[in-house]
Design an enzyme around this catalytic site. Sequence first.
Site, PDB file in Angstrom:
ATOM      1  N   ARG A 119       0.414   3.567  -3.229  1.00 18.60           N
ATOM      2  CA  ARG A 119      -0.219   4.862  -2.997  1.00 18.60           C
ATOM      3  C   ARG A 119       0.626   5.976  -3.618  1.00 18.60           C
ATOM      4  O   ARG A 119       0.137   6.814  -4.372  1.00 18.60           O
ATOM      5  CB  ARG A 119      -0.393   5.106  -1.507  1.00 18.60           C
ATOM      6  N   ASN A 149      -0.427   8.026  -7.096  1.00 18.72           N
ATOM      7  CA  ASN A 149      -0.625   9.478  -7.071  1.00 18.72           C
ATOM      8  C   ASN A 149       0.291  10.189  -8.050  1.00 18.72           C
ATOM      9  O   ASN A 149      -0.134  11.076  -8.800  1.00 18.72           O
ATOM     10  CB  ASN A 149      -0.379  10.012  -5.659  1.00 18.72           C
ATOM     11  N   SER A 157       0.830  -1.208   0.000  1.00 16.71           N
ATOM     12  CA  SER A 157       0.000   0.000   0.000  1.00 16.71           C
ATOM     13  C   SER A 157       0.864   1.257   0.000  1.00 16.71           C
ATOM     14  O   SER A 157       0.553   2.238  -0.666  1.00 16.71           O
ATOM     15  CB  SER A 157      -0.944  -0.014   1.207  1.00 16.71           C
TER      16      SER A 157
END
Lengths: 257, 159
Positions: free
Chosen positions: A197, A201, A193
């Site tokens: 993440r 992004n 994660s």
Amino acid sequence: MASEAHGGGATGYIVHHLTPLSVGEGFWTLHLDTLFISAVLGGIFLLVFKRVADNATAGVPGGMQNFAEMLVEFVDTQVKDAFHGKSALIAPLSLSIFVWIWLMNFMDLIPVDLLPMVGAVLGLEYLRVVPSTDLNATFGMSISVFLLIIFYSIKIKGGIGFAKEMLLNPFGKWMIPFNLLLKVVEEVARPVSLALRLFGNMYAGELIFILIALLPWFIQPILGFPWAVFHILIITLQAFIFMVLTIVYLSLAHEDH
Amino acid sequence: MSINATLIGQMITFALLVWFTMKYVWPPIMQALEERKKKISEGLAAAEKGQHAMDLAEKRATGLLREAKDQAADIVSLAQKRAGELVEDSKQSARVEGERIVTAAKSEIDREIQKAKEGLRQQVATLAVSAAEQILRQEVDRSKHKEIIDNLDKALGEK
């Protein structure tokens, strides 16, 4: 990916921008741009902070020292808030993560065509300038953090304690395989994660910059400027999230259940 | 996206970065921060102490000033009293002296008057005696008698 064929037009432009400069085949492919740019950025970080550290005085701080101290104190506050043990590693680790990720993300704000054009002049076919849009870069950090989590878990709780935690929680000794499965998923989910993440992004942000760059020139500033301003927040936020989660995970690893 | 050997390179870079930060960057900066914190707190404490000392000194100075004022007032009133006394004294002595001088002058005058009276009485006596002698020598001549008396008168008038 480097070998993918792509034609001209918008698709070609986008694919070109997202293709790394690489050498090697299969697993042993090296993304030279990611490696080089992240190393340079890391070098800049170390150079600046080393200079500050060498010149650090208890007297009135100068501009650069002030800035570096602000960052250091900011990171230190975050660490002290979340982590209650004593560790010589976590605070410097967090500082490195924060500044390095921020610098890598910051490459996003450089006009998308600038560095690839310079690269083209230098004879580089591809150049992807934002290292954090490379899964290898984000996983490189998150897996390192993951290894540290495992290391500290075993160091603090001992091999047996760690094994107990992995096997006996949360359902007791009759559910050992299930417990293990749950725990492994839980542990592995963290680096995945963390890495995804940040990657997601930055990749999305870069993609939007590329898309904006495809628009007519008179629309570009109207969309590009707000997105860039917004992105200043994003790059800082992502660096901050990565750092804080690292601190939290490591402090969890230090806690005995 | 592909995971490949770049991952290993990134991990190595990251490890080096963290190691360097931990070894050479973090400790000196933290130390400087700690030192500054200490210095600032010491400075603040010193400032507070100084303030306290100043308050104390001010209080003492005020006390001293009041005392000095009181003393000065005392001295002034004493001096005024003394001055009044002196003036009174000298007035007194001047009066006494004046009276003495006046008395002396009066007695002198009295003495002079006495002396003058004495002298006059003697002259009158002498004149009377000489007049009597002349009258006795020339009894017969009335006019001559008269003349002698006139002479006597004149002599008396001169005195």
